[in-house]
Design a protein around this motif. Structure first.
Motif, PDB file in Angstrom:
ATOM      1  N   ARG A  54       4.929 -13.962  -4.689  1.00  0.00           N
ATOM      2  CA  ARG A  54       5.426 -13.585  -3.362  1.00  0.00           C
ATOM      3  C   ARG A  54       4.515 -12.576  -2.685  1.00  0.00           C
ATOM      4  NH1 ARG A  54      10.970 -11.171  -4.029  1.00  0.00           N
ATOM      5  NH2 ARG A  54       9.811 -10.173  -5.695  1.00  0.00           N
ATOM      6  N   ALA A  55       3.386 -12.272  -3.336  1.00  0.00           N
ATOM      7  CA  ALA A  55       2.378 -11.333  -2.818  1.00  0.00           C
ATOM      8  C   ALA A  55       2.920  -9.915  -2.689  1.00  0.00           C
ATOM      9  CB  ALA A  55       1.803 -11.826  -1.498  1.00  0.00           C
ATOM     10  N   VAL A  56       3.711  -9.502  -3.698  1.00  0.00           N
ATOM     11  CA  VAL A  56       4.154  -8.122  -3.763  1.00  0.00           C
ATOM     12  C   VAL A  56       3.530  -7.453  -4.988  1.00  0.00           C
ATOM     13  CG1 VAL A  56       6.317  -8.461  -2.505  1.00  0.00           C
ATOM     14  CG2 VAL A  56       6.297  -8.654  -4.979  1.00  0.00           C
ATOM     15  N   TYR A  57       3.170  -6.203  -4.805  1.00  0.00           N
ATOM     16  CA  TYR A  57       2.527  -5.433  -5.866  1.00  0.00           C
ATOM     17  C   TYR A  57       3.571  -4.528  -6.513  1.00  0.00           C
ATOM     18  CZ  TYR A  57      -1.917  -6.951  -3.977  1.00  0.00           C
ATOM     19  OH  TYR A  57      -2.968  -7.703  -3.563  1.00  0.00           O
ATOM     20  N   ARG A  58       3.625  -4.593  -7.851  1.00  0.00           N
ATOM     21  CA  ARG A  58       4.520  -3.736  -8.617  1.00  0.00           C
ATOM     22  C   ARG A  58       3.786  -3.246  -9.845  1.00  0.00           C
ATOM     23  NH1 ARG A  58       9.377  -6.299  -9.020  1.00  0.00           N
ATOM     24  NH2 ARG A  58       8.740  -7.922  -7.612  1.00  0.00           N
TER      25      ARG A  58
ATOM     26  N   LEU B 270      -6.528  -1.923  -8.793  1.00  0.00           N
ATOM     27  CA  LEU B 270      -5.377  -1.563  -9.624  1.00  0.00           C
ATOM     28  C   LEU B 270      -4.703  -2.783 -10.233  1.00  0.00           C
ATOM     29  CD1 LEU B 270      -3.942   1.278  -7.408  1.00  0.00           C
ATOM     30  CD2 LEU B 270      -4.994   1.522  -9.660  1.00  0.00           C
ATOM     31  N   ASP B 271      -4.870  -3.937  -9.615  1.00  0.00           N
ATOM     32  CA  ASP B 271      -4.280  -5.179 -10.130  1.00  0.00           C
ATOM     33  C   ASP B 271      -4.957  -5.622 -11.425  1.00  0.00           C
ATOM     34  OD1 ASP B 271      -2.612  -7.436 -10.176  1.00  0.00           O
ATOM     35  OD2 ASP B 271      -3.977  -8.612  -8.947  1.00  0.00           O
ATOM     36  N   ALA B 272      -6.047  -4.980 -11.766  1.00  0.00           N
ATOM     37  CA  ALA B 272      -6.780  -5.338 -12.990  1.00  0.00           C
ATOM     38  C   ALA B 272      -6.150  -4.730 -14.243  1.00  0.00           C
ATOM     39  CB  ALA B 272      -8.231  -4.901 -12.868  1.00  0.00           C
ATOM     40  N   GLY B 273      -4.984  -4.136 -14.149  1.00  0.00           N
ATOM     41  CA  GLY B 273      -4.359  -3.585 -15.341  1.00  0.00           C
ATOM     42  C   GLY B 273      -3.144  -2.720 -15.076  1.00  0.00           C
ATOM     43  N   PHE B 274      -3.136  -1.986 -13.985  1.00  0.00           N
ATOM     44  CA  PHE B 274      -2.035  -1.080 -13.690  1.00  0.00           C
ATOM     45  C   PHE B 274      -0.932  -1.762 -12.887  1.00  0.00           C
ATOM     46  CE2 PHE B 274      -0.036   2.205 -11.027  1.00  0.00           C
ATOM     47  CZ  PHE B 274       0.453   3.030 -12.016  1.00  0.00           C
ATOM     48  N   LEU B 275      -1.324  -2.563 -11.910  1.00  0.00           N
ATOM     49  CA  LEU B 275      -0.371  -3.281 -11.072  1.00  0.00           C
ATOM     50  C   LEU B 275      -0.418  -4.767 -11.366  1.00  0.00           C
ATOM     51  CD1 LEU B 275      -0.986  -1.700  -7.528  1.00  0.00           C
ATOM     52  CD2 LEU B 275       0.757  -1.077  -9.207  1.00  0.00           C
ATOM     53  N   THR B 276       0.578  -5.458 -10.877  1.00  0.00           N
ATOM     54  CA  THR B 276       0.565  -6.909 -10.898  1.00  0.00           C
ATOM     55  C   THR B 276       1.013  -7.400  -9.519  1.00  0.00           C
ATOM     56  OG1 THR B 276       1.359  -8.880 -12.057  1.00  0.00           O
ATOM     57  CG2 THR B 276       2.924  -7.090 -11.822  1.00  0.00           C
ATOM     58  N   CYS B 277       0.470  -8.515  -9.108  1.00  0.00           N
ATOM     59  CA  CYS B 277       0.831  -9.118  -7.825  1.00  0.00           C
ATOM     60  C   CYS B 277       1.450 -10.468  -8.127  1.00  0.00           C
ATOM     61  CB  CYS B 277      -0.400  -9.272  -6.940  1.00  0.00           C
ATOM     62  SG  CYS B 277      -0.033  -9.928  -5.300  1.00  0.00           S
TER      63      CYS B 277
ATOM     64  N   LEU C  55       5.679  -3.311  -3.125  1.00  0.00           N
ATOM     65  CA  LEU C  55       5.136  -3.322  -1.770  1.00  0.00           C
ATOM     66  C   LEU C  55       4.294  -4.560  -1.507  1.00  0.00           C
ATOM     67  CD1 LEU C  55       3.784   0.335  -1.669  1.00  0.00           C
ATOM     68  CD2 LEU C  55       5.821  -0.492  -0.490  1.00  0.00           C
ATOM     69  N   THR C  56       4.379  -5.048  -0.297  1.00  0.00           N
ATOM     70  CA  THR C  56       3.440  -6.069   0.161  1.00  0.00           C
ATOM     71  C   THR C  56       2.180  -5.345   0.624  1.00  0.00           C
ATOM     72  OG1 THR C  56       4.210  -5.983   2.446  1.00  0.00           O
ATOM     73  CG2 THR C  56       5.316  -7.569   0.975  1.00  0.00           C
ATOM     74  N   LEU C  57       1.129  -6.078   0.853  1.00  0.00           N
ATOM     75  CA  LEU C  57      -0.117  -5.475   1.328  1.00  0.00           C
ATOM     76  C   LEU C  57       0.084  -4.728   2.651  1.00  0.00           C
ATOM     77  CD1 LEU C  57      -3.141  -4.932   1.212  1.00  0.00           C
ATOM     78  CD2 LEU C  57      -3.507  -7.220   2.143  1.00  0.00           C
ATOM     79  N   PRO C  58       0.730  -5.326   3.660  1.00  0.00           N
ATOM     80  CA  PRO C  58       0.919  -4.586   4.917  1.00  0.00           C
ATOM     81  C   PRO C  58       1.761  -3.316   4.725  1.00  0.00           C
ATOM     82  CG  PRO C  58       1.290  -6.927   5.277  1.00  0.00           C
ATOM     83  CD  PRO C  58       1.171  -6.725   3.800  1.00  0.00           C
ATOM     84  N   GLN C  59       2.770  -3.365   3.857  1.00  0.00           N
ATOM     85  CA  GLN C  59       3.593  -2.180   3.605  1.00  0.00           C
ATOM     86  C   GLN C  59       2.763  -1.081   2.943  1.00  0.00           C
ATOM     87  OE1 GLN C  59       6.567  -4.127   1.211  1.00  0.00           O
ATOM     88  NE2 GLN C  59       8.066  -4.155   2.887  1.00  0.00           N
ATOM     89  N   ALA C  60       1.943  -1.465   1.971  1.00  0.00           N
ATOM     90  CA  ALA C  60       1.095  -0.493   1.274  1.00  0.00           C
ATOM     91  C   ALA C  60       0.108   0.151   2.242  1.00  0.00           C
ATOM     92  CB  ALA C  60       0.357  -1.171   0.123  1.00  0.00           C
ATOM     93  N   ALA C  61      -0.500  -0.649   3.090  1.00  0.00           N
ATOM     94  CA  ALA C  61      -1.461  -0.126   4.064  1.00  0.00           C
ATOM     95  C   ALA C  61      -0.786   0.885   4.988  1.00  0.00           C
ATOM     96  CB  ALA C  61      -2.072  -1.271   4.869  1.00  0.00           C
TER      97      ALA C  61
END
Length: 83
Positions: free
Chosen positions: A76-80, A66-73, A43-49
């Motif tokens: 392309r600024a997408v979170y997975r 969550l990007d501090a260990g569970f997710l990565t960005c 998800l991108t930030l706008p999609q997540a929101a």
């Protein structure tokens, strides 16, 4: 009568801490569970929101935690979910 004005300015960190009430843990758990349940969720930030019904600023703050260990960005600024 107006409440007294504080002599010291409120830092960004203080404001953020006030905004994160008890619902922060619930919101973080909800996002984690969605990423666990939906394999390959990206998800991108706008999609997540939009998906979770948060304002963009709230979603950014939660995803940053969550990007501090569970997710990565990625670039392309997408979170997975981190593998």
């Amino acid at each position: 009568m107006a409440p007294p004005v504080s002599a010291s300015p409120v830092s960004t960190t203080d404001r953020r801490a006030k905004r994160f009430d008890g619902s922060m843990s619930a919101d973080l758990a909800r996002i984690r569970s969605e990423y666990i349940e939906i394999s390959g969720l990206v998800l991108t930030l706008p999609q997540a929101a939009r998906l979770w019904g948060f304002g963009t600023e709230r979603a950014a703050d939660l995803l940053t935690v969550l990007d501090a260990g569970f997710l990565t960005c990625d670039k392309r600024a997408v979170y997975r979910r981190r593998r």
